[in-house]
Design an enzyme around this catalytic site. Sequence first.
Site, mmCIF file in Angstrom:
data_model
loop_
_atom_site.group_PDB
_atom_site.id
_atom_site.type_symbol
_atom_site.label_atom_id
_atom_site.label_comp_id
_atom_site.label_asym_id
_atom_site.label_seq_id
_atom_site.Cartn_x
_atom_site.Cartn_y
_atom_site.Cartn_z
ATOM 1 N N LYS A 170 0.857 -1.186 0.000
ATOM 2 C CA LYS A 170 0.000 0.000 0.000
ATOM 3 C C LYS A 170 0.889 1.229 0.000
ATOM 4 O O LYS A 170 1.806 1.344 0.812
ATOM 5 C CB LYS A 170 -0.873 -0.015 1.252
ATOM 6 C CG LYS A 170 -1.614 1.292 1.504
ATOM 7 C CD LYS A 170 -2.511 1.176 2.712
ATOM 8 C CE LYS A 170 -3.137 2.503 3.056
ATOM 9 N NZ LYS A 170 -4.112 2.390 4.142
HETATM 10 C C1 5RP Z 1 -1.736 4.674 8.087
HETATM 11 C C2 5RP Z 1 -2.612 3.851 7.241
HETATM 12 C C3 5RP Z 1 -3.947 4.333 7.053
HETATM 13 O O1 5RP Z 1 -4.864 3.320 7.184
HETATM 14 C C4 5RP Z 1 -4.108 4.869 5.701
HETATM 15 O O2 5RP Z 1 -3.163 5.781 5.331
HETATM 16 C C5 5RP Z 1 -5.486 5.360 5.610
HETATM 17 O O3 5RP Z 1 -5.922 5.674 4.437
HETATM 18 P P1 5RP Z 1 -6.267 7.155 4.056
HETATM 19 O O4 5RP Z 1 -4.945 7.843 3.824
HETATM 20 O O5 5RP Z 1 -7.034 6.903 2.800
HETATM 21 O O6 5RP Z 1 -7.095 7.799 5.124
HETATM 22 O O7 5RP Z 1 -2.255 2.842 6.719
HETATM 23 O O8 5RP Z 1 -0.428 4.289 7.941
#
Ligand code: 5RP
Length: 261
Positions: A170
């Site tokens: 991710k």
């Molecule tokens: C933090 C994470 C969060 O879950 C992620 O970044 C959340 O998603 P968004 O940026 O879309 O709110 O992994 O490290």
Amino acid sequence: MDYGMSNRLSRVMGPGRAVMLAVDHGYFQGPTTGLENLRRTLTPLIPYADSLMLTRGALRTSVDPEERVPIVLRVSGGTSVLKELSNETLTTSVEDAVRLNATALAVSIFVGSDNERQTLANLSGLVDEAEGCGIPVLAVTAVGREMNRDARYLALACRVAAELGARIVKTYYCEEFEKVVDACPVPVVIAGGKKLPEKEALELAEKAMAKGARGVDMGRNIFQSSDPVAMIKAVRAVVHDGVPAGEAIRIFEGGKVPPAP
Ligand code: 5RP
């Protein structure tokens, strides 16, 4: 690949594309806007999420065990926004993750930070153990405060994650995102990042998918929307059906609950 690993990966990634709903923000920032009462926000969204990314505490308290949605369990943390975020450790054992019936495990890495080695060791140690149980590990390439979210940095961080054994990575969307995807041998999903106007968030998802992302792991741009259910439906249209953002915004607007008279 053994059956359990293949089965779990397909449950998280679906038929190749995934709308993962990230609601793990409380693990470092407490009652995040939109998630103050997690169960209330989450319950109507669950039918539209291909998986939920959250901590064990959130899972136990805010998701009914009868729900069939796959769980991507956040297992790193140990520091809050009041301290240095990159100083993470593993916060949940693989044994407990199995007990909770997690489908995948999520761990952050902070490439380029002072805690790079520690967080990469968190990832590789977790992979060693989780693979033994057939559980895929998703690595979140977090960005140190001083880091640029450019393709050069994110490609480096994503590639390191994949080489250390992450089955899914991710990361953030950036210019030349195709270079990040091309250099990463495992599926890449994007975080949504800070809340944007809905059309811009849908455009972000559209661009990421066009450049090779396999899905989104989106949080704030869904649960902080004026209508989270309408927004996740619009995101699904972009990710799963290839609907352009300009049309998907009409799905959002059409699904919006009209303001009370
Ligand atoms: C933090 C994470 C969060 O879950 C992620 O970044 C959340 O998603 P968004 O940026 O879309 O709110 O992994 O490290």
